[in-house]
Design a protein around this motif. Structure first.
Motif, PDB file in Angstrom:
ATOM      1  N   ILE A 213       4.944  10.061   1.165  1.00 43.42           N
ATOM      2  CA  ILE A 213       3.957  10.798   0.381  1.00 43.42           C
ATOM      3  C   ILE A 213       4.608  11.273  -0.912  1.00 43.42           C
ATOM      4  O   ILE A 213       4.035  11.142  -2.002  1.00 43.42           O
ATOM      5  CB  ILE A 213       3.384  11.982   1.185  1.00 43.42           C
ATOM      6  CG1 ILE A 213       2.424  11.475   2.255  1.00 43.42           C
ATOM      7  CG2 ILE A 213       2.683  12.981   0.263  1.00 43.42           C
ATOM      8  CD1 ILE A 213       1.841  12.557   3.133  1.00 43.42           C
ATOM      9  N   SER A 247       0.212  19.087   2.161  1.00 46.31           N
ATOM     10  CA  SER A 247       0.710  17.903   2.855  1.00 46.31           C
ATOM     11  C   SER A 247       0.121  17.736   4.249  1.00 46.31           C
ATOM     12  O   SER A 247      -0.575  18.606   4.774  1.00 46.31           O
ATOM     13  CB  SER A 247       2.238  17.964   2.966  1.00 46.31           C
ATOM     14  OG  SER A 247       2.644  18.691   4.120  1.00 46.31           O
ATOM     15  N   ASN A 248       0.458  16.598   4.834  1.00 42.28           N
ATOM     16  CA  ASN A 248       0.179  16.343   6.250  1.00 42.28           C
ATOM     17  C   ASN A 248       1.037  17.263   7.117  1.00 42.28           C
ATOM     18  O   ASN A 248       1.918  17.967   6.620  1.00 42.28           O
ATOM     19  CB  ASN A 248       0.500  14.883   6.588  1.00 42.28           C
ATOM     20  CG  ASN A 248       1.995  14.624   6.499  1.00 42.28           C
ATOM     21  OD1 ASN A 248       2.584  14.706   5.420  1.00 42.28           O
ATOM     22  ND2 ASN A 248       2.620  14.326   7.621  1.00 42.28           N
ATOM     23  N   ILE A 277      -3.899  16.201   2.221  1.00 40.66           N
ATOM     24  CA  ILE A 277      -3.718  15.003   3.039  1.00 40.66           C
ATOM     25  C   ILE A 277      -3.595  15.416   4.507  1.00 40.66           C
ATOM     26  O   ILE A 277      -2.760  16.255   4.846  1.00 40.66           O
ATOM     27  CB  ILE A 277      -2.455  14.216   2.620  1.00 40.66           C
ATOM     28  CG1 ILE A 277      -2.582  13.721   1.178  1.00 40.66           C
ATOM     29  CG2 ILE A 277      -2.210  13.038   3.559  1.00 40.66           C
ATOM     30  CD1 ILE A 277      -1.314  13.078   0.631  1.00 40.66           C
ATOM     31  N   HIS A 362      -3.872   8.658   5.615  1.00 39.76           N
ATOM     32  CA  HIS A 362      -2.605   8.719   4.891  1.00 39.76           C
ATOM     33  C   HIS A 362      -2.592   7.664   3.787  1.00 39.76           C
ATOM     34  O   HIS A 362      -2.341   6.487   4.046  1.00 39.76           O
ATOM     35  CB  HIS A 362      -1.436   8.469   5.848  1.00 39.76           C
ATOM     36  CG  HIS A 362      -1.091   9.646   6.693  1.00 39.76           C
ATOM     37  ND1 HIS A 362       0.148  10.252   6.679  1.00 39.76           N
ATOM     38  CD2 HIS A 362      -1.839  10.366   7.566  1.00 39.76           C
ATOM     39  CE1 HIS A 362       0.155  11.270   7.518  1.00 39.76           C
ATOM     40  NE2 HIS A 362      -1.046  11.362   8.071  1.00 39.76           N
ATOM     41  N   GLU A 364      -0.459   7.033   1.567  1.00 39.31           N
ATOM     42  CA  GLU A 364       0.864   6.422   1.348  1.00 39.31           C
ATOM     43  C   GLU A 364       1.158   5.326   2.362  1.00 39.31           C
ATOM     44  O   GLU A 364       2.119   4.571   2.211  1.00 39.31           O
ATOM     45  CB  GLU A 364       1.959   7.492   1.410  1.00 39.31           C
ATOM     46  CG  GLU A 364       2.478   7.827   2.793  1.00 39.31           C
ATOM     47  CD  GLU A 364       1.485   8.537   3.710  1.00 39.31           C
ATOM     48  OE1 GLU A 364       1.732   8.573   4.923  1.00 39.31           O
ATOM     49  OE2 GLU A 364       0.468   9.058   3.204  1.00 39.31           O
TER      50      GLU A 364
END
Length: 385
Positions: A213, A247-248, A277, A362, A364
């Motif tokens: 990411i 972020s995740n 994300i 996701h 990425e």
């Protein structure tokens, strides 16, 4: 009572007492978690080091693992540093094979041992997957003993007593302990990972962020600062970023949201571009007034079809989540931008009047297709030239 199971050096014991037995691989001992299946055909190292899998035991539906070995470049987790900040166990149909890839610097079984990941091979992963599909993700203990001695009753009781992921905040242990800068871009043949000089600045709030990411974000031409999950909105805005990424990460978004959601609201109110994300998507939804809920099986794999409602295009994406945003709870100010074509669950939202958006999947990948990399460019465009 400990008993010897003839021919088995590993077991998976579900909370209802069901036992899968096979050959233990990786670390010895036992690990407790929620069992989920992942349908990806590649990327076992990236999958097992994704912090979003904390407190989970992964069943790989693709039968063959190990053939490309492991290497230091494909580790996804950033914070924490131990196996506890990623998957705790892994389940395979076949024994891991020896590495046969030019990028490998070690074998998969030895890597699992060093990381403390308990593995079990030789089980009927298809039967287990069908069970999860029909009855939901069970709580279980995975155990590996080279002598084949297991107290099945005690292992089942341990699994049954576990309260599970609901109400569990796992972002803090997955997060970095102190802020740091990042300037590594996406892998490029044959040089590897380039250093990127960015013009705009982005703060990434680390709830369990993946390396790729950060790499995908850096490759759009931004300077990145990563801060811990508990960082206040005031401290983030004091860095004067041009954009903010949520972020995740692992765990229950409502639990992490107890301290994160009030700060996210302040970030949204600042007018800065915000991108969320996975866990960041779920907590952004909470901050905007929506609800989240636990899924029976979750979405785990690299072949999930998602429709971008803003363009009408269908993308094949990588997913890893056990909670979802309740689409019926989205307030009027929030537009649904992406939806799963598997089950119709929400996969993306955006504010109608501000540069704020998020996705469940996701973008990425790592592993998976790169259909959604454009989302990082969309976020970069919000920051202007």
């Amino acid at each position: 009572m400990t008993e010897l199971i003839k021919g088995a050096t590993g077991v998976l014991v579900l909370a209802d007492g069901t036992v899968f037995q096979g050959v233990g691989v990786g670390a010895t001992g036992d690990a407790l978690g929620e069992v989920v299946f992942n349908t990806a055909m590649t990327g076992y190292q990236e999958i097992l080091t994704d912090p979003s899998y904390m407190s989970q035991i992964l069943a790989f539906t693709f039968p063959h693992v190990g053939n490309v070995g492991v290497n230091v470049e494909d580790v996804e987790q950033m914070g924490g540093g131990g196996a506890q900040t990623a998957a705790v166990g892994a389940l395979f149909r076949d024994l891991p094979t020896d590495p046969a890839n030019w990028r490998a610097d070690g074998d998969f079984d030895g890597w699992m041992k060093r990381r403390g990941v308990v593995g079990l091979a030789g089980i009927d992963t298809r039967a287990l997957t069908k069970r999860i599909r029909d009855h939901g993700a069970p709580h279980a203990v995975i155990a590996h003993d080279p002598e084949g001695r297991f107290d099945l009753e005690a292992l089942a009781a341990k699994a049954k007593a576990w309260t599970g992921l609901v109400g569990l905040d796992l972002a803090k242990p997955a997060s970095t302990l102190q802020a740091f800068d990042w300037d590594e871009g996406l892998w490029d043949w044959p040089e590897g990972y380039p250093t990127v000089q960015g013009r705009k600045s982005v703060v990434v709030v680390d709830y369990g962020v993946k390396r790729n990411i950060l790499r995908a974000l850096a490759s759009t031409g931004v300077k990145i600062s990563v801060v811990p999950a508990t960082t206040s909105a005031e401290d983030i805005l004091a860095r004067d970023p041009d954009g903010i990424v949520l972020s995740n990460g692992p765990g229950d978004p409502a639990a992490t949201g107890e301290y994160a959601v009030p700060e996210i609201r302040k970030l949204v109110d600042s007018g800065k571009p915000v991108m969320g994300i996975c866990l960041g998507h779920q907590m952004l939804a909470l901050a905007l007034g929506a609800r989240t809920m636990k899924m029976d099986q979750g979405h785990h794999g690299a072949n999930h079809p998602v429709k971008d409602l803003t363009t009408g295009k269908v993308e094949i994406v990588s997913m890893n989540h056990g909670f979802t945003v309740d689409r019926d709870s989205l307030p009027e100010a929030v537009q649904e931008t992406h939806v799963s074509l598997f089950d119709g669950t929400n996969c993306g939202i955006a504010l109608k009047d501000r540069p704020v958006f998020s996705v469940q999947h996701h973008p990425e990948a790592s592993p998976g297709p790169t259909d959604s990399l454009y989302l990082f460019d969309r976020f970069r465009a919000y920051m202007g030239d």
